[in-house]
Design a protein around this motif. Structure first.
Motif, PDB file in Angstrom:
ATOM      1  N   PHE A  24       8.969  21.738  63.025  1.00 59.16           N
ATOM      2  CA  PHE A  24       9.784  21.244  61.901  1.00 59.16           C
ATOM      3  C   PHE A  24      11.086  22.024  61.704  1.00 59.16           C
ATOM      4  O   PHE A  24      11.940  21.582  60.944  1.00 59.16           O
ATOM      5  CB  PHE A  24       8.972  21.278  60.600  1.00 59.16           C
ATOM      6  CG  PHE A  24       7.685  20.497  60.680  1.00 59.16           C
ATOM      7  CD1 PHE A  24       7.710  19.112  60.707  1.00 59.16           C
ATOM      8  CD2 PHE A  24       6.458  21.143  60.733  1.00 59.16           C
ATOM      9  CE1 PHE A  24       6.529  18.376  60.789  1.00 59.16           C
ATOM     10  CE2 PHE A  24       5.275  20.411  60.811  1.00 59.16           C
ATOM     11  CZ  PHE A  24       5.304  19.029  60.838  1.00 59.16           C
ATOM     12  N   VAL A  82       1.342  17.950  60.018  1.00 57.26           N
ATOM     13  CA  VAL A  82       0.627  17.855  61.300  1.00 57.26           C
ATOM     14  C   VAL A  82       1.572  18.247  62.443  1.00 57.26           C
ATOM     15  O   VAL A  82       2.668  17.704  62.559  1.00 57.26           O
ATOM     16  CB  VAL A  82       0.103  16.417  61.518  1.00 57.26           C
ATOM     17  CG1 VAL A  82      -0.471  16.254  62.926  1.00 57.26           C
ATOM     18  CG2 VAL A  82      -0.953  16.076  60.477  1.00 57.26           C
ATOM     19  N   ARG A  91      -2.447  15.540  74.366  1.00 58.86           N
ATOM     20  CA  ARG A  91      -3.843  15.751  74.775  1.00 58.86           C
ATOM     21  C   ARG A  91      -4.825  15.364  73.674  1.00 58.86           C
ATOM     22  O   ARG A  91      -5.994  15.717  73.713  1.00 58.86           O
ATOM     23  CB  ARG A  91      -4.069  17.215  75.149  1.00 58.86           C
ATOM     24  CG  ARG A  91      -3.271  17.595  76.364  1.00 58.86           C
ATOM     25  CD  ARG A  91      -3.513  19.037  76.747  1.00 58.86           C
ATOM     26  NE  ARG A  91      -2.453  19.466  77.659  1.00 58.86           N
ATOM     27  CZ  ARG A  91      -2.093  20.717  77.836  1.00 58.86           C
ATOM     28  NH1 ARG A  91      -2.709  21.689  77.166  1.00 58.86           N
ATOM     29  NH2 ARG A  91      -1.125  21.025  78.664  1.00 58.86           N
ATOM     30  N   TYR A  93      -4.833  16.321  70.516  1.00 61.79           N
ATOM     31  CA  TYR A  93      -5.166  17.325  69.501  1.00 61.79           C
ATOM     32  C   TYR A  93      -4.805  16.866  68.085  1.00 61.79           C
ATOM     33  O   TYR A  93      -5.589  17.045  67.153  1.00 61.79           O
ATOM     34  CB  TYR A  93      -4.476  18.661  69.802  1.00 61.79           C
ATOM     35  CG  TYR A  93      -4.932  19.297  71.090  1.00 61.79           C
ATOM     36  CD1 TYR A  93      -6.273  19.212  71.485  1.00 61.79           C
ATOM     37  CD2 TYR A  93      -4.048  20.003  71.910  1.00 61.79           C
ATOM     38  CE1 TYR A  93      -6.699  19.795  72.673  1.00 61.79           C
ATOM     39  CE2 TYR A  93      -4.463  20.597  73.098  1.00 61.79           C
ATOM     40  CZ  TYR A  93      -5.791  20.483  73.480  1.00 61.79           C
ATOM     41  OH  TYR A  93      -6.206  21.059  74.643  1.00 61.79           O
ATOM     42  N   PHE A 116       3.473  10.500  54.499  1.00 65.30           N
ATOM     43  CA  PHE A 116       4.856  10.121  54.750  1.00 65.30           C
ATOM     44  C   PHE A 116       5.221  10.581  56.148  1.00 65.30           C
ATOM     45  O   PHE A 116       4.933  11.712  56.517  1.00 65.30           O
ATOM     46  CB  PHE A 116       5.787  10.797  53.743  1.00 65.30           C
ATOM     47  CG  PHE A 116       5.530  10.339  52.336  1.00 65.30           C
ATOM     48  CD1 PHE A 116       6.207   9.247  51.831  1.00 65.30           C
ATOM     49  CD2 PHE A 116       4.585  10.975  51.552  1.00 65.30           C
ATOM     50  CE1 PHE A 116       5.962   8.805  50.552  1.00 65.30           C
ATOM     51  CE2 PHE A 116       4.322  10.538  50.264  1.00 65.30           C
ATOM     52  CZ  PHE A 116       5.017   9.454  49.759  1.00 65.30           C
ATOM     53  N   SER A 121       8.758   8.640  64.477  1.00 66.18           N
ATOM     54  CA  SER A 121       8.056   9.893  64.795  1.00 66.18           C
ATOM     55  C   SER A 121       6.960   9.644  65.826  1.00 66.18           C
ATOM     56  O   SER A 121       6.290   8.603  65.798  1.00 66.18           O
ATOM     57  CB  SER A 121       7.438  10.457  63.511  1.00 66.18           C
ATOM     58  OG  SER A 121       6.440  11.408  63.835  1.00 66.18           O
ATOM     59  N   PRO A 122       6.757  10.595  66.728  1.00 69.36           N
ATOM     60  CA  PRO A 122       5.648  10.433  67.688  1.00 69.36           C
ATOM     61  C   PRO A 122       4.300  10.389  66.974  1.00 69.36           C
ATOM     62  O   PRO A 122       3.294   9.958  67.544  1.00 69.36           O
ATOM     63  CB  PRO A 122       5.762  11.678  68.571  1.00 69.36           C
ATOM     64  CG  PRO A 122       6.599  12.651  67.807  1.00 69.36           C
ATOM     65  CD  PRO A 122       7.491  11.845  66.924  1.00 69.36           C
TER      66      PRO A 122
HETATM   67  C1  LIG Z   1       3.397  14.318  66.468  1.00 68.37           C
HETATM   68  C2  LIG Z   1       2.572  15.404  67.106  1.00 68.37           C
HETATM   69  C3  LIG Z   1       1.860  16.159  66.009  1.00 68.37           C
HETATM   70  C4  LIG Z   1       1.569  14.777  68.062  1.00 68.37           C
HETATM   71  O1  LIG Z   1       0.695  15.784  68.544  1.00 68.37           O
HETATM   72  P1  LIG Z   1      -0.248  15.563  69.817  1.00 68.37           P
HETATM   73  O2  LIG Z   1      -1.269  16.602  69.757  1.00 68.37           O
HETATM   74  O3  LIG Z   1       0.595  15.444  70.996  1.00 68.37           O
HETATM   75  O4  LIG Z   1      -0.871  14.127  69.478  1.00 68.37           O
HETATM   76  P2  LIG Z   1      -1.959  13.335  70.286  1.00 68.37           P
HETATM   77  O5  LIG Z   1      -2.143  13.973  71.610  1.00 68.37           O
HETATM   78  O6  LIG Z   1      -3.125  13.150  69.431  1.00 68.37           O
HETATM   79  O7  LIG Z   1      -1.256  11.956  70.456  1.00 68.37           O
HETATM   80  C5  LIG Z   1       0.015  11.892  71.051  1.00 68.37           C
HETATM   81  C6  LIG Z   1       0.010  10.924  72.195  1.00 68.37           C
HETATM   82  O8  LIG Z   1      -0.741  11.440  73.248  1.00 68.37           O
HETATM   83  C7  LIG Z   1      -1.691  10.460  73.668  1.00 68.37           C
HETATM   84  N1  LIG Z   1      -2.919  11.114  74.103  1.00 68.37           N
HETATM   85  C8  LIG Z   1      -4.009  11.367  73.385  1.00 68.37           C
HETATM   86  N2  LIG Z   1      -4.926  11.967  74.156  1.00 68.37           N
HETATM   87  C9  LIG Z   1      -4.373  12.083  75.381  1.00 68.37           C
HETATM   88  C10 LIG Z   1      -4.825  12.628  76.599  1.00 68.37           C
HETATM   89  N3  LIG Z   1      -6.062  13.148  76.719  1.00 68.37           N
HETATM   90  N4  LIG Z   1      -3.994  12.604  77.639  1.00 68.37           N
HETATM   91  C11 LIG Z   1      -2.767  12.071  77.544  1.00 68.37           C
HETATM   92  N5  LIG Z   1      -2.302  11.545  76.418  1.00 68.37           N
HETATM   93  C12 LIG Z   1      -3.094  11.550  75.349  1.00 68.37           C
HETATM   94  C13 LIG Z   1      -1.929   9.664  72.466  1.00 68.37           C
HETATM   95  O9  LIG Z   1      -2.418   8.378  72.813  1.00 68.37           O
HETATM   96  C14 LIG Z   1      -0.576   9.599  71.894  1.00 68.37           C
HETATM   97  O10 LIG Z   1       0.170   8.669  72.581  1.00 68.37           O
HETATM   98  P3  LIG Z   1       1.048   7.572  71.858  1.00 68.37           P
HETATM   99  O11 LIG Z   1       1.029   7.889  70.411  1.00 68.37           O
HETATM  100  O12 LIG Z   1       2.399   7.765  72.455  1.00 68.37           O
HETATM  101  O13 LIG Z   1       0.432   6.276  72.187  1.00 68.37           O
HETATM  102  C15 LIG Z   1       3.465  16.380  67.923  1.00 68.37           C
HETATM  103  O14 LIG Z   1       4.248  15.612  68.782  1.00 68.37           O
HETATM  104  C16 LIG Z   1       4.348  17.230  67.055  1.00 68.37           C
HETATM  105  O15 LIG Z   1       3.978  18.317  66.643  1.00 68.37           O
HETATM  106  N6  LIG Z   1       5.579  16.751  66.777  1.00 68.37           N
HETATM  107  C17 LIG Z   1       6.533  17.451  65.907  1.00 68.37           C
HETATM  108  C18 LIG Z   1       6.077  17.496  64.469  1.00 68.37           C
HETATM  109  C19 LIG Z   1       5.876  16.144  63.876  1.00 68.37           C
HETATM  110  O16 LIG Z   1       6.677  15.250  64.012  1.00 68.37           O
HETATM  111  N7  LIG Z   1       4.776  15.996  63.111  1.00 68.37           N
HETATM  112  C20 LIG Z   1       4.432  14.801  62.423  1.00 68.37           C
HETATM  113  C21 LIG Z   1       4.810  14.956  61.012  1.00 68.37           C
HETATM  114  S1  LIG Z   1       4.336  13.568  60.045  1.00 68.37           S
END
Ligand SMILES: CC(C)(COP(=O)(O)OP(=O)(O)OC[C@H]1O[C@@H](n2cnc3c(N)ncnc32)[C@H](O)[C@@H]1OP(=O)(O)O)[C@@H](O)C(=O)NCCC(=O)NCCS
Length: 267
Positions: A24, A82, A91, A93, A116, A121-122
């Motif tokens: 962030f 998050v 992965r 998480y 919110f 956002s991803p």
């Molecule tokens: C948004 C955020 C928290 C996601 O974290 P993450 O741990 O990568 O999330 P996940 O792995 O659960 O999901 C992300 C993607 O990976 C995919 N994924 C889940 N398990 C997976 C695996 N085993 N292998 C490959 N990809 C996988 C998910 O399907 C998802 O894909 P999609 O949403 O593009 O379809 C991270 O990108 C982040 O910290 N971003 C900056 C802060 C932010 O924006 N936070 C949200 C505030 S509201």
């Protein structure tokens, strides 16, 4: 790979500060650390972390905001902060973390949850998969209809207006009537107007005015519960009457007063 979700501990402070700052970029690390440590940032929250092979890779918290809807407070669950360390993203998480946060909210008795996030956002698709509904892109409103409260509010609101507005007070001066509101699919509500205010009264006897409708029509024609719309919709009222969704029985010369009372239109 051993992955688990657990409650945040004081020893996690440094690592979680790193995660938050990377994700962030809010303020310098030491400021964030101080906020997390002593600033009460996590009071009343459930902070959780995801640990993979002993290393904290994600963090986030369940929050319990009071959502104000039309003057009533609804305690609900929420998700905040998050994030996953960049080298550990994709992965699953964050997905695991949000699921655990949801379980925690349920344990605490939350019946619904809000959050919110930015549309691009991803995190957005993650939330969507876990049951969150995007109200920005879907022009659908969630109707939380609690008829008892709704009608209480309806009466309360009229009495407030009567206290502070001269027009309706004068228009209804000396008007003493019993109203029976019959809601299809719910129940009858009996009200007595005493010349200054509306009061709930026990059912029975005869009512000078009877209104038969359904809750949905009632919501459309009167000034509730869309807190955005302050006054009722007289066009909706007329349509409902002509389509038979709203039936009024009273003496003909009172029809206009009844309409004004329902729609709350005194101009
Ligand atoms: C948004 C955020 C928290 C996601 O974290 P993450 O741990 O990568 O999330 P996940 O792995 O659960 O999901 C992300 C993607 O990976 C995919 N994924 C889940 N398990 C997976 C695996 N085993 N292998 C490959 N990809 C996988 C998910 O399907 C998802 O894909 P999609 O949403 O593009 O379809 C991270 O990108 C982040 O910290 N971003 C900056 C802060 C932010 O924006 N936070 C949200 C505030 S509201």
């Amino acid at each position: 790979l051993a992955v688990r979700v657990r409650t945040y501990r004081n020893q996690d402070l440094e690592r979680v500060t790193e995660l938050i700052c990377e994700a962030f970029r809010p303020r310098p690390k030491r400021v964030v650390a101080r906020l997390l440590k002593g600033g009460g940032a996590w009071d009343g929250c459930d902070p959780l972390v995801v640990e993979a092979d002993g290393q904290v890779v994600s963090s986030g918290r369940a929050i319990y905001p009071l959502l104000m809807v039309d003057g009533y407070g609804w305690r609900c669950g929420g998700v905040a902060g998050v994030c996953t360390a960049s080298e550990h993203r994709g992965r699953g998480y964050a997905t695991r973390l949000v699921k655990a946060l949801q379980a925690r909210m349920v344990e605490r008795g939350a019946t619904f949850s809000i959050l919110f996030t930015e549309l691009d956002s991803p995190a957005h698709p993650i939330y969507g998969r876990l049951g969150y509904f995007d109200i920005a892109r879907n022009p659908v409103h969630v109707w939380v209809v609690d008829p008892e409260r709704l009608i209480e509010r309806w009466v309360w609101r009229r009495n407030q207006h009567l206290r502070y507005e001269r027009r309706p007070r004068e228009a209804l001066k000396g008007w003493r009537r019993t109203l029976k509101l019959q809601f299809r699919g719910w129940r009858d509500v009996w009200l007595r107007f005493t010349g200054r205010r509306f009061k709930f009264t026990s059912p029975g006897g005869s009512a000078e005015i009877e209104v038969a409708t359904d809750l949905e029509t009632f919501l459309k024609v009167t000034d509730l519960p869309q807190y955005i719309r302050v006054v009722g919709d007289r066009w909706a009222y007329e349509a409902a009457v002509s389509e038979g969704r709203l039936a009024i029985r009273c003496s003909p010369e009172e029809l206009d007063t009844v309409r004004r009372v329902l729609v709350w239109d005194w101009v």
